[in-house]
Design a protein around this motif. Structure first.
Motif, PDB file in Angstrom:
ATOM      1  N   HIS A  57       0.823  -1.206   0.000  1.00 20.11           N
ATOM      2  CA  HIS A  57       0.000   0.000   0.000  1.00 20.11           C
ATOM      3  C   HIS A  57       0.859   1.258   0.000  1.00 20.11           C
ATOM      4  O   HIS A  57       0.530   2.239  -0.671  1.00 20.11           O
ATOM      5  CB  HIS A  57      -0.955   0.008   1.203  1.00 20.11           C
ATOM      6  CG  HIS A  57      -0.266   0.224   2.508  1.00 20.11           C
ATOM      7  ND1 HIS A  57       0.326  -0.802   3.198  1.00 20.11           N
ATOM      8  CD2 HIS A  57      -0.049   1.348   3.224  1.00 20.11           C
ATOM      9  CE1 HIS A  57       0.869  -0.307   4.293  1.00 20.11           C
ATOM     10  NE2 HIS A  57       0.661   0.990   4.334  1.00 20.11           N
ATOM     11  N   SER A  58       1.966   1.242   0.706  1.00 16.84           N
ATOM     12  CA  SER A  58       2.817   2.434   0.745  1.00 16.84           C
ATOM     13  C   SER A  58       3.461   2.696  -0.616  1.00 16.84           C
ATOM     14  O   SER A  58       3.586   3.845  -1.047  1.00 16.84           O
ATOM     15  CB  SER A  58       3.883   2.311   1.826  1.00 16.84           C
ATOM     16  OG  SER A  58       4.670   1.162   1.615  1.00 16.84           O
ATOM     17  N   THR A  59       3.830   1.636  -1.328  1.00 15.84           N
ATOM     18  CA  THR A  59       4.394   1.793  -2.662  1.00 15.84           C
ATOM     19  C   THR A  59       3.341   2.300  -3.631  1.00 15.84           C
ATOM     20  O   THR A  59       3.630   3.146  -4.481  1.00 15.84           O
ATOM     21  CB  THR A  59       4.977   0.456  -3.163  1.00 15.84           C
ATOM     22  OG1 THR A  59       5.924  -0.021  -2.211  1.00 15.84           O
ATOM     23  CG2 THR A  59       5.640   0.608  -4.515  1.00 15.84           C
ATOM     24  N   LEU A  60       2.111   1.821  -3.490  1.00 16.88           N
ATOM     25  CA  LEU A  60       1.026   2.274  -4.355  1.00 16.88           C
ATOM     26  C   LEU A  60       0.840   3.784  -4.225  1.00 16.88           C
ATOM     27  O   LEU A  60       0.793   4.505  -5.224  1.00 16.88           O
ATOM     28  CB  LEU A  60      -0.282   1.552  -4.000  1.00 16.88           C
ATOM     29  CG  LEU A  60      -1.525   2.071  -4.716  1.00 16.88           C
ATOM     30  CD1 LEU A  60      -1.498   1.692  -6.184  1.00 16.88           C
ATOM     31  CD2 LEU A  60      -2.776   1.546  -4.062  1.00 16.88           C
ATOM     32  N   TYR A  61       0.753   4.267  -2.998  1.00 21.85           N
ATOM     33  CA  TYR A  61       0.519   5.688  -2.792  1.00 21.85           C
ATOM     34  C   TYR A  61       1.748   6.515  -3.141  1.00 21.85           C
ATOM     35  O   TYR A  61       1.624   7.655  -3.599  1.00 21.85           O
ATOM     36  CB  TYR A  61       0.032   5.942  -1.369  1.00 21.85           C
ATOM     37  CG  TYR A  61      -1.358   5.393  -1.175  1.00 21.85           C
ATOM     38  CD1 TYR A  61      -2.446   5.959  -1.818  1.00 21.85           C
ATOM     39  CD2 TYR A  61      -1.573   4.269  -0.390  1.00 21.85           C
ATOM     40  CE1 TYR A  61      -3.715   5.447  -1.674  1.00 21.85           C
ATOM     41  CE2 TYR A  61      -2.850   3.747  -0.233  1.00 21.85           C
ATOM     42  CZ  TYR A  61      -3.919   4.339  -0.875  1.00 21.85           C
ATOM     43  OH  TYR A  61      -5.178   3.821  -0.739  1.00 21.85           O
ATOM     44  N   ALA A  62       2.944   5.969  -2.987  1.00 21.40           N
ATOM     45  CA  ALA A  62       4.158   6.673  -3.398  1.00 21.40           C
ATOM     46  C   ALA A  62       4.208   6.806  -4.916  1.00 21.40           C
ATOM     47  O   ALA A  62       4.553   7.877  -5.442  1.00 21.40           O
ATOM     48  CB  ALA A  62       5.394   5.936  -2.892  1.00 21.40           C
ATOM     49  N   GLY A  67       3.359  10.074  -9.938  1.00 21.69           N
ATOM     50  CA  GLY A  67       2.738  10.046 -11.259  1.00 21.69           C
ATOM     51  C   GLY A  67       2.953   8.762 -12.024  1.00 21.69           C
ATOM     52  O   GLY A  67       2.568   8.667 -13.193  1.00 21.69           O
ATOM     53  N   LEU A  68       3.583   7.753 -11.410  1.00 23.43           N
ATOM     54  CA  LEU A  68       3.766   6.471 -12.098  1.00 23.43           C
ATOM     55  C   LEU A  68       2.461   5.695 -12.214  1.00 23.43           C
ATOM     56  O   LEU A  68       2.313   4.868 -13.110  1.00 23.43           O
ATOM     57  CB  LEU A  68       4.816   5.627 -11.368  1.00 23.43           C
ATOM     58  CG  LEU A  68       6.236   6.207 -11.385  1.00 23.43           C
ATOM     59  CD1 LEU A  68       7.152   5.373 -10.507  1.00 23.43           C
ATOM     60  CD2 LEU A  68       6.762   6.276 -12.802  1.00 23.43           C
ATOM     61  N   PRO A  89      -3.873  -0.311 -20.043  1.00 23.48           N
ATOM     62  CA  PRO A  89      -2.668  -0.067 -20.858  1.00 23.48           C
ATOM     63  C   PRO A  89      -1.350  -0.368 -20.137  1.00 23.48           C
ATOM     64  O   PRO A  89      -0.350  -0.675 -20.792  1.00 23.48           O
ATOM     65  CB  PRO A  89      -2.760   1.433 -21.182  1.00 23.48           C
ATOM     66  CG  PRO A  89      -4.207   1.748 -21.102  1.00 23.48           C
ATOM     67  CD  PRO A  89      -4.744   0.857 -20.017  1.00 23.48           C
ATOM     68  N   PHE A  90      -1.325  -0.345 -18.831  1.00 24.01           N
ATOM     69  CA  PHE A  90      -0.114  -0.673 -18.087  1.00 24.01           C
ATOM     70  C   PHE A  90       0.256  -2.146 -18.230  1.00 24.01           C
ATOM     71  O   PHE A  90       1.385  -2.532 -17.988  1.00 24.01           O
ATOM     72  CB  PHE A  90      -0.285  -0.353 -16.592  1.00 24.01           C
ATOM     73  CG  PHE A  90      -0.245   1.114 -16.286  1.00 24.01           C
ATOM     74  CD1 PHE A  90       0.963   1.758 -16.071  1.00 24.01           C
ATOM     75  CD2 PHE A  90      -1.404   1.841 -16.240  1.00 24.01           C
ATOM     76  CE1 PHE A  90       1.004   3.111 -15.780  1.00 24.01           C
ATOM     77  CE2 PHE A  90      -1.384   3.197 -15.952  1.00 24.01           C
ATOM     78  CZ  PHE A  90      -0.188   3.836 -15.734  1.00 24.01           C
ATOM     79  N   PHE A  91      -0.708  -2.967 -18.630  1.00 23.16           N
ATOM     80  CA  PHE A  91      -0.487  -4.398 -18.781  1.00 23.16           C
ATOM     81  C   PHE A  91      -0.552  -4.837 -20.231  1.00 23.16           C
ATOM     82  O   PHE A  91      -0.610  -6.027 -20.511  1.00 23.16           O
ATOM     83  CB  PHE A  91      -1.500  -5.175 -17.931  1.00 23.16           C
ATOM     84  CG  PHE A  91      -1.322  -4.922 -16.453  1.00 23.16           C
ATOM     85  CD1 PHE A  91      -0.387  -5.624 -15.729  1.00 23.16           C
ATOM     86  CD2 PHE A  91      -2.062  -3.942 -15.819  1.00 23.16           C
ATOM     87  CE1 PHE A  91      -0.203  -5.380 -14.366  1.00 23.16           C
ATOM     88  CE2 PHE A  91      -1.886  -3.689 -14.463  1.00 23.16           C
ATOM     89  CZ  PHE A  91      -0.951  -4.403 -13.746  1.00 23.16           C
TER      90      PHE A  91
END
Length: 95
Positions: A57-62, A67-68, A89-91
């Motif tokens: 979750h912390s990586t998601l919000y980071a 903007g990634l 589109p990311f996949f």
């Protein structure tokens, strides 16, 4: 014949200490989802993104802050939601 009225008493309750109560951290939890779900229209919660990207979750919000990961398409009851068409589109999934 006499009628006897029996008064029911509540079962004694035990005091719950903070260590016994269920604690929630407030963090998103990974939710089960398959990449084939990206082919259909739908909404994705943060937990779905965590599972798809394989991140915490912390990586998601980071990543969202840098903007990634795109900003959410809408918020429902204050919770962010993404449309599958935004994340597909990311996949490499084409509609």
């Amino acid at each position: 014949m006499a009628i006897v009225i029996v008064k029911k008493t509540a079962a004694p309750t035990q005091a719950v200490t903070p260590s016994q109560s269920k604690r929630t951290t407030g963090h998103a939890k990974p939710l089960p989802i398959d990449t084939s779900a990206l082919l259909k229209p739908g909404r994705l919660k943060p937990g779905h993104l965590m599972t798809l990207f394989g991140i915490s979750h912390s990586t998601l919000y980071a990543r969202r802050a840098t903007g990634l990961i795109p900003p959410p398409d809408l918020k429902e009851y204050g919770r962010p939601l993404w449309f599958t068409s935004t994340i597909a589109p990311f996949f490499g999934v084409k509609e």
